[in-house]
Design a protein around this motif. Structure first.
Motif, PDB file in Angstrom:
ATOM      1  N   VAL A  43     -22.397  26.322 -26.306  1.00  0.00           N
ATOM      2  CA  VAL A  43     -22.240  25.436 -25.116  1.00  0.00           C
ATOM      3  C   VAL A  43     -20.812  24.938 -25.046  1.00  0.00           C
ATOM      4  O   VAL A  43     -20.260  24.431 -26.028  1.00  0.00           O
ATOM      5  N   GLY A  44     -20.228  25.069 -23.883  1.00  0.00           N
ATOM      6  CA  GLY A  44     -18.841  24.630 -23.732  1.00  0.00           C
ATOM      7  C   GLY A  44     -18.700  23.108 -23.578  1.00  0.00           C
ATOM      8  O   GLY A  44     -19.684  22.368 -23.495  1.00  0.00           O
ATOM      9  N   ASP A  45     -17.475  22.646 -23.551  1.00  0.00           N
ATOM     10  CA  ASP A  45     -17.201  21.202 -23.371  1.00  0.00           C
ATOM     11  C   ASP A  45     -17.593  20.759 -21.963  1.00  0.00           C
ATOM     12  O   ASP A  45     -17.597  21.543 -21.011  1.00  0.00           O
ATOM     13  N   GLU A  46     -17.912  19.421 -21.823  1.00  0.00           N
ATOM     14  CA  GLU A  46     -18.295  18.852 -20.519  1.00  0.00           C
ATOM     15  C   GLU A  46     -17.092  18.860 -19.577  1.00  0.00           C
ATOM     16  O   GLU A  46     -15.989  18.463 -19.941  1.00  0.00           O
ATOM     17  N   GLY A  47     -17.309  19.337 -18.394  1.00  0.00           N
ATOM     18  CA  GLY A  47     -16.222  19.411 -17.428  1.00  0.00           C
ATOM     19  C   GLY A  47     -15.869  18.049 -16.812  1.00  0.00           C
ATOM     20  O   GLY A  47     -16.518  17.032 -17.067  1.00  0.00           O
TER      21      GLY A  47
END
Length: 274
Positions: A43-47
């Protein structure tokens, strides 16, 4: 000869096929074909927060659940904090004038004025003194005219004139009104005593006074319509019945008595000093 041409044709055809195959491989070698699906990544970082969207339409008021009841008005919430003072409004109309305030402290005395001119007061005192003498003489003359010539009697508020001209009651009342007064109305014992001496000094026995049958309630009333006050000066016969032709006369002894209105008699007029 024909065999050679055939072989040349075959060679040319093979050569052309090889060249086409090379070009075809080069063209296909530049295209990436999709491979098989790989494993799921992390899961990528929160935009960043996006821009605020447009305000939507207001929703319907929902039901309130309070103590197991549905669709009942909800309780008001707590009052919010007091806001900042608003701008000053326009000036209102002027109010009513207030009551007078208490007197303030006296201010300091002013500067002393210039000295006035010398007054020749002796001449003015002489003129004023002569005026006082003339006024005194005029008062004595007026008093002489009223008391001796006209025979007028007076109190602090009234003047009384005895008219020696026998007339019926209605004519006597009209005569006094034409003179600016009315028939004498002795409403007090002192006034009755004064008029009694007036009649006695004139050597008369009876005169009309301003009493006449009352319009309502029976009995007598004064000529101005006011009710009878002094009822202790009747003579020996106190009237019990009053007819429309029953008037009142005063004797030289001060007693009142009934008399017919259509009989001619002397009368006393009353005038107000005001």
């Amino acid at each position: 000869m024909a065999g050679r041409n055939f072989r040349k044709s075959i060679l040319l055809l093979l050569a052309f096929y090889n060249i086409s195959s090379v070009f075809a491989i080069e063209v296909c070698s530049n295209t990436i074909l999709p491979g098989s699906k790989g494993d799921q990544g992390e899961v990528g970082d929160e935009g960043d927060v996006g821009r605020l969207g447009k305000t939507g339409p207001p929703g319907h008021r929902g039901p309130c659940y309070f103590a197991g009841l549905v669709n009942k008005p909800s309780l008001p919430g707590e009052n919010g904090e007091k806001g900042e003072p608003g701008r000053m409004g326009k000036m209102g109309p002027a109010g009513e004038r207030g009551e007078k305030g208490a007197r303030g402290i006296d201010g300091p005395s002013g500067l002393k004025g210039k000295a006035g001119t010398t007054c020749d007061c002796g001449r003015y005192r002489k003129v004023v003194g002569q005026m006082d003498i003339n006024i005194g003489r005029l008062k004595n003359a007026v008093k002489f005219v009223k008391n001796v010539i006209l025979g007028i009697k007076e109190t602090e508020e009234k003047l009384y004139l005895l008219v020696k001209d026998a007339r019926r009651y209605r004519d006597a009342l009209m005569n006094c009104k034409l003179r600016g007064g009315t028939l004498a109305m002795p409403k007090t014992i002192d006034t009755n005593t004064l008029l009694t001496s007036y009649v006695s000094e004139a050597g008369l026995t009876h005169v009309f006074i301003g009493l006449q049958p009352a319009e309502t309630g029976g009995g007598y009333a004064y000529a101005d319509g006011s009710p009878l006050r002094n009822s202790t000066v009747w003579g020996l016969e106190v009237p019990t019945e009053v007819s429309s032709n029953s008037c009142v006369q005063m004797g030289s002894n001060g007693a009142w008595s009934q008399v017919k209105c259509d009989i001619g008699k002397y009368f006393i007029c009353e005038f107000s000093k005001k």
